[in-house]
Scaffold this motif. Structure first.
Motif, PDB file in Angstrom:
ATOM      1  N   VAL A   1       0.818  -1.077   0.041  1.00  0.00           N
ATOM      2  CA  VAL A   1      -0.012  -0.045  -0.030  1.00  0.00           C
ATOM      3  C   VAL A   1       0.959   1.113   0.011  1.00  0.00           C
ATOM      4  O   VAL A   1       1.927   1.341   0.584  1.00  0.00           O
ATOM      5  N   VAL A   2       0.573   2.194  -0.884  1.00  0.00           N
ATOM      6  CA  VAL A   2       1.285   3.353  -1.313  1.00  0.00           C
ATOM      7  C   VAL A   2       0.524   4.598  -0.696  1.00  0.00           C
ATOM      8  O   VAL A   2      -0.607   4.826  -1.074  1.00  0.00           O
TER       9      VAL A   2
ATOM     10  N   LEU B   1       2.080   9.821  -7.827  1.00  0.00           N
ATOM     11  CA  LEU B   1       0.763   9.740  -8.810  1.00  0.00           C
ATOM     12  C   LEU B   1       0.529   8.623  -9.703  1.00  0.00           C
ATOM     13  O   LEU B   1       1.299   7.825  -9.833  1.00  0.00           O
ATOM     14  N   LEU B   2      -0.460   8.382 -10.073  1.00  0.00           N
ATOM     15  CA  LEU B   2      -1.045   7.135 -10.787  1.00  0.00           C
ATOM     16  C   LEU B   2      -0.264   6.759 -12.059  1.00  0.00           C
ATOM     17  O   LEU B   2       0.368   5.631 -12.435  1.00  0.00           O
ATOM     18  N   ASN B   3       0.041   7.951 -12.815  1.00  0.00           N
ATOM     19  CA  ASN B   3       0.708   7.908 -14.058  1.00  0.00           C
ATOM     20  C   ASN B   3       2.204   8.660 -13.982  1.00  0.00           C
ATOM     21  O   ASN B   3       3.193   8.726 -14.993  1.00  0.00           O
ATOM     22  N   SER B   4       3.050   8.375 -12.597  1.00  0.00           N
ATOM     23  CA  SER B   4       4.191   8.740 -12.149  1.00  0.00           C
ATOM     24  C   SER B   4       5.313   7.681 -12.841  1.00  0.00           C
ATOM     25  O   SER B   4       4.839   6.506 -12.698  1.00  0.00           O
ATOM     26  N   GLU B   5       6.268   7.888 -12.854  1.00  0.00           N
ATOM     27  CA  GLU B   5       7.576   6.944 -13.157  1.00  0.00           C
ATOM     28  C   GLU B   5       7.460   5.744 -11.892  1.00  0.00           C
ATOM     29  O   GLU B   5       7.827   4.688 -12.079  1.00  0.00           O
ATOM     30  N   LEU B   6       7.559   6.450 -10.941  1.00  0.00           N
ATOM     31  CA  LEU B   6       7.790   5.719  -9.594  1.00  0.00           C
ATOM     32  C   LEU B   6       6.578   4.667  -9.417  1.00  0.00           C
ATOM     33  O   LEU B   6       6.762   3.454  -9.241  1.00  0.00           O
TER      34      LEU B   6
ATOM     35  N   LEU C   1       7.021   0.369  -9.433  1.00  0.00           N
ATOM     36  CA  LEU C   1       6.422  -0.423  -8.491  1.00  0.00           C
ATOM     37  C   LEU C   1       5.408  -1.667  -9.184  1.00  0.00           C
ATOM     38  O   LEU C   1       5.693  -2.735  -8.727  1.00  0.00           O
ATOM     39  N   ARG C   2       4.603  -1.294 -10.207  1.00  0.00           N
ATOM     40  CA  ARG C   2       3.812  -2.129 -10.879  1.00  0.00           C
ATOM     41  C   ARG C   2       4.627  -3.286 -11.678  1.00  0.00           C
ATOM     42  O   ARG C   2       3.920  -4.123 -11.833  1.00  0.00           O
ATOM     43  N   LYS C   3       5.699  -2.522 -12.215  1.00  0.00           N
ATOM     44  CA  LYS C   3       6.602  -3.481 -12.842  1.00  0.00           C
ATOM     45  C   LYS C   3       7.062  -4.765 -11.990  1.00  0.00           C
ATOM     46  O   LYS C   3       7.149  -5.907 -12.581  1.00  0.00           O
TER      47      LYS C   3
ATOM     48  N   ASP D   1     -12.507  16.475  -0.202  1.00  0.00           N
ATOM     49  CA  ASP D   1     -12.734  15.576  -1.237  1.00  0.00           C
ATOM     50  C   ASP D   1     -12.019  15.902  -2.422  1.00  0.00           C
ATOM     51  O   ASP D   1     -12.061  15.024  -3.545  1.00  0.00           O
ATOM     52  N   THR D   2     -11.529  17.174  -2.623  1.00  0.00           N
ATOM     53  CA  THR D   2     -10.935  17.513  -3.763  1.00  0.00           C
ATOM     54  C   THR D   2      -9.466  16.829  -3.702  1.00  0.00           C
ATOM     55  O   THR D   2      -8.759  17.139  -4.822  1.00  0.00           O
ATOM     56  N   LEU D   3      -8.987  16.636  -2.712  1.00  0.00           N
ATOM     57  CA  LEU D   3      -7.713  16.037  -2.483  1.00  0.00           C
ATOM     58  C   LEU D   3      -7.546  14.600  -2.591  1.00  0.00           C
ATOM     59  O   LEU D   3      -8.393  13.755  -2.283  1.00  0.00           O
ATOM     60  N   PHE D   4      -6.529  14.085  -3.295  1.00  0.00           N
ATOM     61  CA  PHE D   4      -6.032  12.774  -3.311  1.00  0.00           C
ATOM     62  C   PHE D   4      -5.994  11.903  -1.853  1.00  0.00           C
ATOM     63  O   PHE D   4      -5.646  12.656  -1.080  1.00  0.00           O
TER      64      PHE D   4
END
Length: 295
Positions: free
Chosen positions: A240-241, A246-251, A255-257, A278-281
């Motif tokens: 869990v992160v 961010l979802l489309n970030s290199e990190l 991780l998903r790799k 609610d506007t914040l991640f």
């Protein structure tokens, strides 16, 4: 001669419509302090609800002294910091100057000795503090910049102030969100080229450390190292992160790799949040929110 104050730009701001800074005597002020980033959070104690959050990041290479100067300058006009009396103030210090000591072995008078095993302590610039974690049966020993401590305690003379390390908030927050499981659980917190890795098993701490990284390769090396040390399976165990990822970030991609089951964390339960949040991640600001659980 005037002292140059580094520019810190505001990157997040939410404020509940019903909250007034003048209500500070019945509210908690939480401050997350690091050389590159300062965040302010306000919890309405009567409603047990977060009602304000502001985030400031340095626009240039930063220093602790520069961040203190920026906080001082912010206090000259900021409505929240203009209020001097709070029910409680908690300050989370972000640095790598910390060490964890088993509760049974801890001696207050030996705090600096413990810390010197893992860090270089500069007595002229830092003060050594500790925070107890009874549920984890350990004590977190860490440093607070002397200049920051002096300014905050003089600026808020009528407010109780507690200092703790960022990892104390994270450990208590992860423990609060964790379930009693026989298998180890890895939680990752990412923030400004630092990654903090915490492993809990059966609600007991198995690992906690913070690492500096300058590339995605460094980042994933530390994550995989801890997984291997704790005999966790990157194809089966959930990771869990939280934090600045961010979802489309290199990190996230790296991780998903290497890890099959990566999940973004949520805001801590057991406390409310204004609808403005609610506007914040949900996975951001976890260390700030978790200061609430450091009793």
């Amino acid at each position: 001669m005037t002292t140059s104050v580094p520019a810190f730009r505001q990157t997040q701001r939410v404020l509940d419509d019903a909250f007034e800074p003048s209500h500070s005597a019945s509210a908690h002020l939480y401050i997350s302090f690091g050389a590159h980033r300062i965040r302010l959070g306000v919890l309405d104690a009567q409603r047990n609800k977060f009602v304000a959050l502001e985030d400031y990041e340095s626009e240039k290479p930063a220093s602790v002294e520069g961040a203190i100067a920026a906080l001082q300058r912010l206090s000259q006009s900021h409505p929240l910091l203009q209020e001097r009396k709070w029910q409680q103030i908690r300050v989370g210090i972000k640095n790598q100057q910390f060490t964890l000591i088993p509760e049974a072995l801890f001696v207050v008078g030996a705090r600096e000795e413990y810390l010197r095993l893992n860090a270089v302590v500069e007595p002229e610039q830092e003060m050594v503090f500790h925070h107890e974690h009874p549920r984890l049966e350990l004590v977190n020993v860490f440093t607070v910049p002397t200049q920051l401590h002096a300014w905050l305690t003089s600026y808020f003379p009528d407010s109780p102030i507690e200092f703790m390390h960022q990892t104390s908030g994270l450990m208590e927050g992860f423990l609060h969100m964790s379930e009693r499981k026989a298998s180890p659980q890895l939680s990752i917190y990412v923030d400004n080229n630092y990654v903090t890795l915490v492993v809990l098993q059966n609600l007991r701490l198995e690992f906690c450390n913070s690492f500096y990284f300058s590339s995605s390769e460094d980042f994933i090396y530390y994550v995989l190292f801890v997984l291997q040390e704790k005999k966790m399976n990157p194809d089966l165990d959930q990771v869990v992160v939280w934090g600045e990822l961010l979802l489309n970030s290199e990190l996230h991609e790296v991780l998903r790799k290497y890890i099959r089951n990566v999940q973004f964390g949520k805001k801590p339960t057991g406390v409310g949040y204004s609808y403005r949040f609610d506007t914040l991640f949900n996975h951001r600001n976890f260390d700030l929110y978790s200061l609430h659980f450091c009793d």
